[in-house]
Structures are given as C-alpha cells and as structure tokens.
Design an enzyme around this catalytic site. Structure first.
Site, mmCIF file in Angstrom:
data_model
loop_
_atom_site.group_PDB
_atom_site.id
_atom_site.type_symbol
_atom_site.label_atom_id
_atom_site.label_comp_id
_atom_site.label_asym_id
_atom_site.label_seq_id
_atom_site.Cartn_x
_atom_site.Cartn_y
_atom_site.Cartn_z
ATOM 1 N N HIS A 157 0.832 -1.214 0.000
ATOM 2 C CA HIS A 157 0.000 0.000 0.000
ATOM 3 C C HIS A 157 0.859 1.254 0.000
ATOM 4 C CE1 HIS A 157 -2.938 -2.982 1.823
ATOM 5 N NE2 HIS A 157 -3.513 -2.583 0.711
ATOM 6 N N HIS A 158 2.136 1.128 -0.407
ATOM 7 C CA HIS A 158 2.977 2.336 -0.382
ATOM 8 C C HIS A 158 2.460 3.363 -1.385
ATOM 9 C CE1 HIS A 158 4.840 0.629 -3.974
ATOM 10 N NE2 HIS A 158 5.406 1.786 -4.175
ATOM 11 N N LYS A 202 -3.084 -2.350 -7.617
ATOM 12 C CA LYS A 202 -3.527 -2.720 -8.962
ATOM 13 C C LYS A 202 -2.978 -4.078 -9.340
ATOM 14 C CE LYS A 202 -5.066 -0.989 -13.081
ATOM 15 N NZ LYS A 202 -5.775 -2.265 -13.160
ATOM 16 N N LYS A 255 6.808 -4.239 -10.530
ATOM 17 C CA LYS A 255 6.571 -3.841 -11.923
ATOM 18 C C LYS A 255 6.128 -2.376 -12.008
ATOM 19 C CE LYS A 255 4.371 -7.128 -13.858
ATOM 20 N NZ LYS A 255 3.351 -8.067 -14.349
ATOM 21 N N ASP A 271 7.332 3.314 -13.273
ATOM 22 C CA ASP A 271 6.799 4.566 -12.716
ATOM 23 C C ASP A 271 5.289 4.710 -12.889
ATOM 24 O OD1 ASP A 271 9.224 5.526 -11.736
ATOM 25 O OD2 ASP A 271 9.790 6.296 -13.714
ATOM 26 N N LYS A 292 -3.148 -8.745 -6.744
ATOM 27 C CA LYS A 292 -3.527 -9.784 -7.706
ATOM 28 C C LYS A 292 -4.696 -10.565 -7.145
ATOM 29 C CE LYS A 292 -1.957 -11.261 -11.707
ATOM 30 N NZ LYS A 292 -1.262 -10.414 -12.683
ATOM 31 N N SER A 329 -3.219 0.190 -18.527
ATOM 32 C CA SER A 329 -4.312 0.206 -17.547
ATOM 33 C C SER A 329 -4.309 1.536 -16.786
ATOM 34 C CB SER A 329 -4.152 -0.932 -16.540
ATOM 35 O OG SER A 329 -4.718 -2.108 -17.037
#
Ligand code: NAD
Length: 486
Positions: A77-78, A83, A107, A112, A119, A375
């Site tokens: 959660h940084h 996602k 990833k 960036d 997931k 995305s």
C-alpha cells in the site's frame, strides 16, 4: 484446463525449488544486498500486506451447488490504489496470488506507474463452466471484494490476466457500479474493459506490444548483442513463443510484423515447429478451425508442448504460466535471449543456470509491464471522463496546417496544391487516443529499459537483479518520505 506433461514436470520441480512467493523473495534478496536500506524496511517492502481468501457457493446451471475458492492479495500500500489482474486457473492459490501481487508492486515501480501491487484469482477451470456460470462467479467475487473494501477506484483496481478478458471486466464494472454510492468514479474500479464501457483503445494488445517494444530495445543495443553472437536489430531473428493467449499472440504478431521469424509456437495441447517460419495469423485461423494449433500445414508437431522451449532459436518468449523453466530444462534451453512475457516463467534456480550460460533474460517485472502501463492510462481516462486526445486533436491538426503555410510564406515558395495536400496529410494530423496510448507505452518501455540496464551495469548484475534494485530503491524512498503511521 487440462494439465500438460510440461506443467506436471515443472510442478514437480517447483515443489523442490520452492513455492512461487518464496522464489520472488529469493530474487528480491539477491538484489537487496546491492542496496543500503535497513533490513526492517526491506522486510516491509517484501511482505504481502493483506490477503483475502473467499469461499462462496455457485449454483450451477443444472441446479447443483459448488463451492468456489477465490483470493485477492494486496501486496503493497505504499501507493494507492493497488492494482493487478484477476486470474481464472486451476493452479490459483494463496501463494500464487501473493507472488503475482508482489511482482505487480515491483513492476509498477520499475515503469513509474503510481500504484501498489495486487492480484486476484479464482481457482476454476474455465472450460468446465458455461458463460452464465462464469458471469455468476465473477459477479459474486466482485460482491465479496466490495464487501471487504478490496475493490474501488482509489482502493484496488483489478484488470485481466490469465483466463479473463474484457467480458469479465465489464461484469465486474456493472456489479461494482450497482453496489457503490460513488457512481461518478465507478468506471475507474477496473481496467481492461471493452471500449464502449470506458476501456481505452490499445489496452487489449498493450502487454504484447510492450513485450515487443522491450525486445526491440534490447536487440538494438549492439554492445549487448555481440556477446550473444547476434547482430543488432530484430530483422531475421528466430523466435519461439509459448502460449498464444492475449499476451503471447500479440507479442508474436508484433515481432513477426517487425521482421522476426516465428519458428516455434507452443500451446497446452502441443507445439509446432518450422525453421522456415510460421505465419501467426494463419496458425490462429487454423486453431479457430480445428480447435488446435497441431497439424498446421508445413509444420512439424511436437506432442510434448514443453519440448518447444528447448528448440534452437534466438529469442524464447514464454507467455503462458509461471514455473515453466526450472533446473530440469534450463540446461537444455538453446535460446540466447528470453523475453519473460508471462509472470514468473523461470524459477530462481533456473534463472541462475541460464545466467551462468550467458542467456540475456528480459525480466517479467519489466517486460510485461505494458499491460499495467496502459491500464494506468485507462484509469486516468475514467477519472477525467474524457477520451485521451479529444480536446487537442483538431488543434494539433490546425497548428500543423498553419506551420506549413508559414513555411510557404517564409520561403516565398508556393507549393503546388497536390504537393501541399501530400505534405499536409503526412504532418497535419492530431494524435488519436490509440496514437497517444501507444506512444506513451513505447516511451515507458524504452526509458524503463535504459534505466534498468544502467542500474544492472552499475552493479554488474543481470537485468532481473537490476530491475529489483530499481524497484526496491523507489519503494523505499516512498516509505521513507511518507514516514510510518502512527
Ligand atoms: P490467456 O489466458 O489469454 O492465454 C494463456 C495461453 O497460454 C492460453 O492460450 C493457454 O491455452 C496457453 N497455455 C496454458 N498452459 C500452457 C502450456 N503449458 N504450454 C503452452 N501454452 C499454454 O492469458 P494471458 O493474459 O495471455 O496471460 C499469459 C501470461 O502473461 C500470464 O503469466 C499472465 O500473468 C501474464 N500477463 C498478462 C497480462 C495481461 O494483460 N493479460 C499482463 C501482464 C502479464
């Protein structure tokens, strides 16, 4: 999905080589020694923050009831939202989603994209269920995620992965929209949607296109091709692709269009080989007709699909599932470059063997980041409620026309109407959404490759370790700048 011999063999090796999340962490540790962060912080980066294991009933079309196992892991959660894709496959379990969520975190950092990693997965063989049953499973899963705050535009945003696509994403969107009070931003609760439902043009092919951009970038560096005995450029390089799903098919298509020769294609029922080249579109048409890629005219069948990984070729692109290259087959791999289109296709021990053999491995956490990059563009489009390029396209077109007219005035030369029209059509067009998405993707893949390569050279490591160092440093900086609550 029926298990192939390859999967069974690699599963046996996976059992001795460590489970998927442990493998990812082994690779993390190998890179972490090149950083100077405190061990507590490194542990926090490595651990999976939250895992949700759901079991819910499905009423099958024949009235019987079945219990479905499903998961969602939020690794870090940084950055928020988190996602990551949703996978429908028989091997899905808690360990797999944690590993895949971790890879998503790294990833996103490498390219960036300002998200944490997540997931999801449902343990099903999609071939055993009707479309209506798959819809019920997807909607119930979304409902369960919403109940526990594991989905939302600013919370956690799923996307397609193995076994899912735009159809499932549309069901997720519709279910989430009926449950939420914040309908204004609801479109951004999931990406990889159909175009008519807030999807962005170029998302479907984005992962495969990103794989292509990454391979081209690597092949264009003469200094890196020379030790492999290869000339720079993609033209004429021989390629084997494993898995002709969304990622594998698009990667194969773009590689072929750019002049590479597809000599081997592998699917779960078997593989085909032709040293003279296989036309991807013809193979796909053959598969649609016969339900298999086998017996393709002019090609030799390889009954055990995994054997295709060992074919002689310049570039091997595993684009199916994790754990395909292990200590068992790594010594027999003949490819000089491996482009990891799938997540985790090489085990940590397999990776060591290949590195010792001098194989250039383009790591998953960099190479298949095209999907999450586009995305991100889709999520931005959904939150801004406007198609990329909508407000600037005509303006750009008119600007180019004015520049052309200014050239005429300054040079005091009058172009013929035909010449003017020809030059105009070459330069005076505004970028469409697809142009912008593809150029943003190319820019991301090219600059991330340069960054990872520089770090690898600086630390004298392989590219995977370089990519991990890159990700660890960015995530650590984020934690250090934010501080720790409370
Ligand atoms: P997909 O379901 O569209 O396709 C997977 C294909 O692999 C199918 O055609 C399947 O039949 C084939 N396959 C399965 N087992 C095989 C085997 N043992 N040998 C040969 N072929 C086999 O899935 P996808 O979306 O293309 O995902 C493939 C990989 O790429 C996964 O590892 C996924 O996590 C990764 N990935 C996908 C995306 C995305 O945007 N879809 C993004 C990043 C990474």
């Amino acid at each position: 999905m029926p298990m192939t011999t390859s999967k069974t063999t690699s599963q046996a090796h996976l059992a001795t080589e460590g489970r998927f999340f442990a493998q990812v962490n082994m690779m993390f540790d190998k890179a972490a020694v090149h950083t100077e962060h405190p061990s507590g912080l490194l542990n926090q980066i490595k651990m999976c923050n939250s895992v949700y294991h759901i079991q819910f009933p499905l009423q099958r079309d024949d009235g019987t009831i079945e219990v479905i196992q499903a998961f969602r892991a939020e690794h870090s959660h940084h950055k928020q939202p988190t996602k990551g894709g949703i996978r429908y496959a028989q091997a899905v379990d808690e360990d797999e989603v944690m590993a895949l969520a971790a890879l998503m975190t790294y990833k996103c950092a490498v390219v960036d994209v300002p998200f944490g990693g997540a997931k999801g997965g449902i343990n099903i063989n999609t071939r055993r269920y009707s479309e209506r049953e798959l819809e019920r499973i997807t909607r119930r899963y979304t409902f369960e995620l919403a109940r526990k705050n594991f989905i939302g535009p600013g919370v956690d945003v799923p996307a397609p992965d193995y076994g899912t696509g735009p159809r499932e994403m549309a069901w997720i969107l519709d279910t989430y929209t009926s449950l939420t009070e914040n309908t204004l931003d609801a479109l951004a609760c999931v990406t990889g949607k159909p175009i008519g439902q807030g999807g962005v043009r170029g998302r479907t092919e984005a992962t495969g296109r990103g794989v292509f951009f990454g391979i081209v970038e690597a092949c264009n560096i003469a200094e890196d091709m020379q030790p492999l005995g290869l000339t720079p450029g993609l033209e004429g390089k021989t390629v084997v692709v494993q898995g002709l799903g969304n990622v594998g098919y698009h990667a194969a298509k773009f590689l072929q269009e750019a002049g590479a020769v597809l000599v081997g294609l592998a699917e779960y029922k078997g593989a085909i080989h032709n040293p003279q080249g296989l036309d991807i579109e013809a193979v796909m048409a053959h598969r649609r007709r016969t339900k298999s890629i086998l017996d393709f005219p002019g090609a030799q069948n390889i009954p055990n699909s995994a054997d295709a990984l060992e074919l002689p070729c310049d570039i091997l692109v595993p684009a199916a599932l994790e754990g395909q290259i292990t200590t068992d087959n790594a010594p027999r791999i003949q490819a000089k470059i491996i482009g990891e289109a799938a997540n985790g296709p090489i085990t940590a021990a397999g990776d060591t063997i290949l590195n010792e053999k001098g194989v250039l491995i383009l790591p998953d956490m960099y190479l298949n980041a095209g999907g999450v990059t586009v995305s991100y563009f889709e999520w931005l489009r959904n939150l801004s409620h406007v198609r990329h390029g909508r407000m600037s396209r005509r303006f750009e077109e008119h600007s180019a026309r004015r520049i052309l007219q200014a050239v005429q005035t300054l040079t005091e030369k009058q172009f013929t109407p035909e010449k003017f029209a020809r030059v105009l059509s070459d330069v005076a067009f505004g970028a469409s959404e697809e142009d912008l998405v593809n150029s943003g993707l190319e820019d991301t893949m090219v600059s991330a490759y340069q960054e990872v390569r520089e770090i690898s050279k600086h630390h004298n490591t392989d590219l995977r370790t370089g990519a991990f160092i890159c990700a660890i440093n960015k995530i650590a900086t984020s934690y250090l700048q934010m501080g720790i609550f409370p």
